[in-house]
Write an enzyme that holds these catalytic residues in place. Structure first.
Site, PDB file in Angstrom:
ATOM      1  N   CYS A 120       0.864  -1.177   0.000  1.00 19.95           N
ATOM      2  CA  CYS A 120       0.000   0.000   0.000  1.00 19.95           C
ATOM      3  C   CYS A 120       0.900   1.225   0.000  1.00 19.95           C
ATOM      4  CB  CYS A 120      -0.929   0.019   1.206  1.00 19.95           C
ATOM      5  SG  CYS A 120      -2.292   1.188   0.978  1.00 19.95           S
ATOM      6  N   CYS A 122      -0.150   4.429   1.453  1.00 16.08           N
ATOM      7  CA  CYS A 122      -0.533   5.502   2.392  1.00 16.08           C
ATOM      8  C   CYS A 122       0.571   5.837   3.387  1.00 16.08           C
ATOM      9  CB  CYS A 122      -1.834   5.152   3.109  1.00 16.08           C
ATOM     10  SG  CYS A 122      -1.825   3.577   3.978  1.00 16.08           S
ATOM     11  N   LYS A 217     -12.172  -4.884   1.647  1.00 16.11           N
ATOM     12  CA  LYS A 217     -11.668  -4.007   2.690  1.00 16.11           C
ATOM     13  C   LYS A 217     -12.605  -2.810   2.793  1.00 16.11           C
ATOM     14  CE  LYS A 217      -7.728  -1.198   4.071  1.00 16.11           C
ATOM     15  NZ  LYS A 217      -6.316  -0.892   3.865  1.00 16.11           N
ATOM     16  N   GLU A 255     -16.156  -7.842  -5.328  1.00 13.10           N
ATOM     17  CA  GLU A 255     -14.733  -7.505  -5.176  1.00 13.10           C
ATOM     18  C   GLU A 255     -13.882  -8.776  -5.080  1.00 13.10           C
ATOM     19  OE1 GLU A 255     -12.772  -5.054  -5.318  1.00 13.10           O
ATOM     20  OE2 GLU A 255     -13.843  -3.192  -4.947  1.00 13.10           O
ATOM     21  N   LYS A 270     -11.812  -7.496   5.824  1.00  7.85           N
ATOM     22  CA  LYS A 270     -11.258  -6.604   6.820  1.00  7.85           C
ATOM     23  C   LYS A 270     -12.154  -5.399   7.021  1.00  7.85           C
ATOM     24  CE  LYS A 270      -7.392  -3.501   7.332  1.00  7.85           C
ATOM     25  NZ  LYS A 270      -6.342  -2.810   6.638  1.00  7.85           N
TER      26      LYS A 270
END
Ligand code: PBG
Length: 345
Positions: A120, A122, A217, A255, A270
């Site tokens: 990821c 972020c 998620k 998804e 999650k």
């Protein structure tokens, strides 16, 4: 005829009987322990909102991994707190990135532990979003606006650019595989990331490295403490344009199906406790290993209530993990991994 004939309590009378007919058993064999790697040496800094969880420098992470392995926990997932952040997430894909360094050291010092890399951006972006940020209507240049968005600018004025982000994610996955990660776990929620990562891994000779995608998620309030632990809170706006709406079970199935079509080997739901129905439905529909992430907020709530003596810590910890397993997750990412392993030993 005596009444009642059916007496379920017959099988609950003694612990021997209860244990004999127990349907699910907690075991650390499917546990993954999350680690937050920070710069420096000898650093072991507790996360304020997550008692018992630490930011660890590489050397300390190696020690932690020795302990994790000795407790019978098979896997760790690595998150990074880089020295510096920018708008290209350089720290995510650099060969000497913090997570890559940790992966090399752990691979060398603690062989046999399954190393999972969270893919990821972020934690590595100055704006804290999981993809490239572009202003939609703002008058400034892309770079300037993304670096220092004026506080009055609304979320709608920004867009997280999907396809350009895929290249950075793929590059990140390859650099992690090169550093020794055994499993690649993308958590960004961009469309098409699994295919992009699969293609890039294969092109670089990593066709044997499996992908565990954070397929379902949700945009969740339960991630609060993690953002403190990983210093990854978005500096403006929120993640609702890429993470899923909490209300949507059918979309979660879509998804998951898409990620599997794109080549995911395992999928994740999650958070866990607030989404047990999603885990159960995924278990019913898809014949792949299913993981669930008992996230930071789930952990923090149990810790906080237990510290106040409002609940029995161990009991609630075990009960929550059992519910996740019972719902259908055979792999569980949890900050409780070490405590549970000790308790069960
Ligand atoms: C990165 C990422 C997050 C978590 C795992 N990977 C935070 C987020 O999406 O904001 C959360 C884990 C936790 O709360 O324990 N995108």
């Amino acid at each position: 005829m005596a009444f009642p004939i059916q007496r379920p309590r017959r099988l609950r009378r003694t612990e021997a009987l209860r244990s004999f007919v127990r349907e699910a058993r907690l075991s650390p064999e499917g546990f993954v322990y999350p680690l937050f790697i920070c710069p420096g040496e000898g650093v072991r800094k507790e996360v304020r909102s997550m008692p018992g969880v630490f930011n660890l420098s590489v050397d300390e992470a190696v020690k932690e991994c020795r302990e994790v392995k000795s407790l019978g926990i098979p896997s760790v997932i690595l998150f990074g707190l880089p020295e510096a952040k920018d708008e290209k997430a350089t720290g995510a894909w650099a060969d000497d990135g913090i997570v890559q360094k940790a992966a090399r050291a752990i691979k060398r010092e603690v062989p046999g532990l399954l190393l999972m890399g969270d893919v990821c951006l972020c934690e590595y972006m100055s704006h804290g979003h999981c993809g490239i940020v572009k202003p939609v209507t703002a008058p400034q240049s892309v770079g300037a606006a993304a670096a220092a968005p004026p506080p009055q600018v609304k979320v709608e004025d920004y867009e997280i650019i999907n396809d350009a982000t895929l290249d950075i994610l793929a590059r990140t996955a390859v650099s992690q595989a090169k550093a020794g990660m055994d499993i690649i776990a993308p958590s960004d929620m961009m469309d098409g990331r699994v295919a992009a990562i699969r293609t890039a891994l294969d092109k670089n000779g990593f066709e044997q490295i499996p992908i565990l995608s954070y397929a379902a998620k949700f945009a969740s309030g339960f991630y609060g403490p993690f953002r403190e632990a990983a210093d990854s809170a978005p500096q403006f706006g929120d993640r609702r344009s890429y993470q899923m709406d909490s209300a949507n079970l059918r979309e979660a199935m879509r998804e998951i199906a898409l990620d599997l079509e794109e080549g995911a080997d395992m999928i994740m739901v999650k958070p866990a406790i607030a989404y047990l129905d999603v885990i159960a439905e995924a278990r019913r529909r898809f014949d792949v290993p299913i993981a669930a992430y008992q996230v930071s907020g789930e952990y923090a709530m149990i810790k906080a209530a237990a510290q106040n003596n409002w609940i029995d810590h161990d009991r609630v910890m075990l009960e929550s993990l059992l519910s996740i397993q019972r719902a259908g997750a055979s792999i569980v990412l949890t900050y409780f991994a070490k405590e549970v392993a000790r308790l069960l030993a």
